[in-house]
Design a protein around this motif. Structure first.
Motif, short mmCIF file in Angstrom:
data_model
loop_
_atom_site.label_atom_id
_atom_site.label_comp_id
_atom_site.label_asym_id
_atom_site.label_seq_id
_atom_site.Cartn_x
_atom_site.Cartn_y
_atom_site.Cartn_z
N ASN A 19 0.81 -1.20 0.00
CA ASN A 19 0.00 0.00 0.00
C ASN A 19 0.85 1.26 0.00
OD1 ASN A 19 -2.51 -1.45 0.20
ND2 ASN A 19 -2.01 -1.85 2.33
N VAL A 20 1.91 1.27 0.78
CA VAL A 20 2.82 2.41 0.89
C VAL A 20 4.25 1.86 0.90
CG1 VAL A 20 3.55 4.38 2.28
CG2 VAL A 20 1.14 3.72 2.23
N SER A 21 5.14 2.51 0.15
CA SER A 21 6.53 2.05 0.14
C SER A 21 7.47 3.23 0.02
CB SER A 21 6.78 1.06 -1.02
OG SER A 21 6.55 1.69 -2.26
N THR A 22 8.66 3.07 0.58
CA THR A 22 9.69 4.10 0.51
C THR A 22 11.05 3.42 0.58
OG1 THR A 22 10.50 6.16 1.49
CG2 THR A 22 9.74 4.49 3.02
N VAL A 23 12.10 4.20 0.48
CA VAL A 23 13.44 3.65 0.71
C VAL A 23 13.56 3.36 2.20
CG1 VAL A 23 14.62 4.72 -1.24
CG2 VAL A 23 14.27 6.04 0.84
N ASN A 24 14.33 2.34 2.56
CA ASN A 24 14.42 1.99 3.97
C ASN A 24 15.67 2.53 4.66
OD1 ASN A 24 12.79 -1.14 3.30
ND2 ASN A 24 11.94 0.63 4.33
N TRP A 25 16.67 2.93 3.87
CA TRP A 25 17.90 3.44 4.46
C TRP A 25 18.32 4.70 3.73
CZ3 TRP A 25 18.98 0.63 8.69
CH2 TRP A 25 18.53 -0.69 8.73
N VAL A 26 18.44 5.80 4.46
CA VAL A 26 18.84 7.07 3.86
C VAL A 26 19.93 7.70 4.71
CG1 VAL A 26 18.10 9.40 3.23
CG2 VAL A 26 16.56 7.48 2.87
N SER A 27 21.02 8.12 4.04
CA SER A 27 22.08 8.86 4.71
C SER A 27 22.09 10.29 4.18
CB SER A 27 23.45 8.22 4.45
OG SER A 27 23.53 6.95 5.07
N ALA A 28 22.31 11.23 5.05
CA ALA A 28 22.34 12.64 4.66
C ALA A 28 23.38 13.38 5.50
CB ALA A 28 20.96 13.28 4.83
N TRP A 29 23.78 14.55 5.00
CA TRP A 29 24.83 15.32 5.68
C TRP A 29 24.22 16.35 6.62
CZ3 TRP A 29 29.26 13.07 5.49
CH2 TRP A 29 29.64 12.35 4.36
N ARG A 30 24.86 16.52 7.75
CA ARG A 30 24.43 17.52 8.72
C ARG A 30 24.47 18.91 8.10
NH1 ARG A 30 27.14 20.55 12.66
NH2 ARG A 30 29.11 19.54 12.10
N GLY A 31 23.42 19.71 8.35
CA GLY A 31 23.34 21.07 7.83
C GLY A 31 22.68 21.17 6.47
N GLU A 32 22.51 20.02 5.80
CA GLU A 32 21.90 20.04 4.47
C GLU A 32 20.43 19.59 4.57
OE1 GLU A 32 24.29 18.05 1.60
OE2 GLU A 32 26.02 19.35 1.94
N SER A 33 19.83 19.24 3.44
CA SER A 33 18.43 18.81 3.43
C SER A 33 18.31 17.47 2.74
CB SER A 33 17.55 19.85 2.73
OG SER A 33 17.92 19.98 1.37
N VAL A 34 17.20 16.81 2.96
CA VAL A 34 16.94 15.52 2.32
C VAL A 34 15.46 15.45 1.97
CG1 VAL A 34 16.46 14.29 4.48
CG2 VAL A 34 17.28 13.01 2.51
N THR A 35 15.15 14.83 0.83
CA THR A 35 13.76 14.62 0.42
C THR A 35 13.52 13.12 0.28
OG1 THR A 35 13.61 16.74 -0.74
CG2 THR A 35 12.03 15.03 -1.37
N ILE A 36 12.51 12.64 0.95
CA ILE A 36 12.20 11.20 0.96
C ILE A 36 10.84 10.98 0.31
CG2 ILE A 36 11.74 9.21 2.43
CD1 ILE A 36 13.70 10.54 4.47
N PRO A 37 10.78 10.15 -0.75
CA PRO A 37 9.51 9.89 -1.43
C PRO A 37 8.76 8.74 -0.76
CG PRO A 37 11.27 8.81 -2.61
CD PRO A 37 11.91 9.47 -1.41
N CYS A 38 7.45 8.87 -0.66
CA CYS A 38 6.59 7.81 -0.12
C CYS A 38 5.52 7.51 -1.17
CB CYS A 38 5.95 8.26 1.19
SG CYS A 38 7.13 8.81 2.46
N PHE A 39 5.57 6.35 -1.76
CA PHE A 39 4.66 5.96 -2.84
C PHE A 39 3.47 5.20 -2.26
CE2 PHE A 39 8.95 6.28 -4.46
CZ PHE A 39 8.79 7.10 -5.57
#
Length: 383
Positions: A19-39
């Motif tokens: 019903n809903v899926s996304t990536v399960n592991w995301v790494s990002a840098w401190r001070g920056e931004s991240v966008t995570i998709p949820c389908f």
């Protein structure tokens, strides 16, 4: 398969991944931004979507939801046409690390969703679960912060870096079938392991040596399989030319989730979304032959970098290199363009000179005719 990985997949199988899926592991840098998709599935187009902190949705109150899309440094945007909602977190801190959930609100019933683990670091990050066929080879990228450009990097076997002596390190880059290469300009070091055996299955660490302090690093689980791995690519190194396209085929074994194409440090795209970081990407998923194909068109030099195929937490990193076009062809095109521009300028100058000459010739002729006419008039008056 690694027992720990199997446990995670079993947990994933108990979620509402259909019903809903996304990536399960995301790494990002401190001070920056991240966008995570949820389908999500078509049936949930009109439902309220939300983002909460925690693995279990029944105990994590929403941070933001689609009918109130901003909460501090977190925002959510729903795109019903593409059946995806995106969560963006700005000004990341290490305190933002943890488990989160993409959720869809179900009136008078249990919500559906999927979880993601976010790791915020200014140290080292890498992929998490990598399956490889026995006898093959694999390259693992390890990314690090700007401050560690001149530090020694290493690869060791084990989860805890204080108890896993390096197999190879950047000032001694080859040990048997394992090699390491540091690229300070791109802030990444890569580890390549050849002739893989069943005994190579384990958890490893990418590490950066800190003199007089605790080393920094990140872990990755490597799983060696006898037959076809759960996820694989034909080549981990792909090269393209500016303006052209490149294609990557991701082969998978089980059709129990939605596969994605992600750029490390960027966002992810699925078959439905068709774009990655705002640029068009052609994605098709052949579920009969179990091949997830990605084509990136109109390549630019900035597209050079590391990407990965994602299938329910399994990740296969792929490096794309975009080279300049044919230099000789480019030079001739530049010369021809310059000649055409120069020719146009010369032609314009010639036309201008001719126009001026015609104008003065016309003026002189009119003047001469006028004088002749006046002379004839004077003669008549005198007779």
């Amino acid at each position: 398969m690694d027992p720990l990985m199997l446990l995670f997949l079993l947990i994933a199988g108990l979620t509402d991944a259909d019903n809903v899926s996304t990536v399960n592991w995301v790494s990002a840098w401190r001070g920056e931004s991240v966008t995570i998709p949820c389908f999500y599935s078509d049936r949930y187009k009109t439902h309220v979507k939300y983002w909460c902190r925690g693995h279990y949705r029944d105990s994590c109150p929403p941070i933001v939801h689609s009918d109130s899309p901003q909460g501090g440094n977190v925002s959510i945007r729903d795109d019903p046409d593409q059946q995806v909602f995106s969560v963006t977190i700005n000004n990341l801190t290490t305190g933002d690390s943890g488990y989160y959930s993409c959720g869809v609100k179900i009136s008078e019933g249990s919500d559906v969703g999927d979880w993601v683990s976010l790791s915020v670091t200014d140290g080292v990050s890498t992929v998490k679960w990598v399956p490889v066929q026995r006898g093959g080879s694999v390259t693992i990228p390890c990314f690090y912060g700007d401050r560690y450009k001149t530090h020694v990097k290493y690869w060791c076997r084990g989860y805890y870096r204080d108890s896993c002596p390096p197999i190879v390190h950047s000032d001694s880059p080859q040990e048997g079938k394992v090699s390491i290469r540091d690229d300070p300009d791109q802030q990444v070091f890569t580890v390549t392991i050849n002739s893989l055996t069943d005994g190579d299955s384990d958890i490893y660490s990418c590490g950066v040596k800190i003199s007089g302090g605790s080393d920094v690093g990140d872990w990755v689980s490597l799983s060696i399989t006898d037959g076809s791995p759960e996820l694989s690519v034909d080549k981990q190194e792909v090269t393209g030319v500016e303006g052209d396209s490149v294609s990557v085929q991701c082969h998978y074994k089980y059709d129990y989730s939605q596969r994605m194409w992600c750029k490390i440090g960027g966002s992810c795209a699925s078959e439905r979304s068709g774009s990655l970081d705002g640029r068009p990407v052609l994605i098709s998923d052949d579920r009969v032959n179990k091949v997830f194909s990605v084509t990136m068109r109109g390549l630019e030099r900035k597209d050079t970098g590391w990407y990965w195929c994602d299938d329910r937490g399994l990740q296969i990193p792929v490096h794309i290199t975009v080279k300049r076009g044919n230099n000789d062809k480019l030079r001739w095109e530049q010369v021809l363009d310059a000649a055409l521009k120069a020719g146009t300028g010369v032609l314009y100058l010639i036309c201008t000179i001719i126009a001026i000459q015609l104008h003065w010739s016309s003026c002189r002729k009119r003047g001469s005719n006028q004088r002749e006419a006046e002379g004839g008039t004077n003669t008549n008056h005198g007779s």
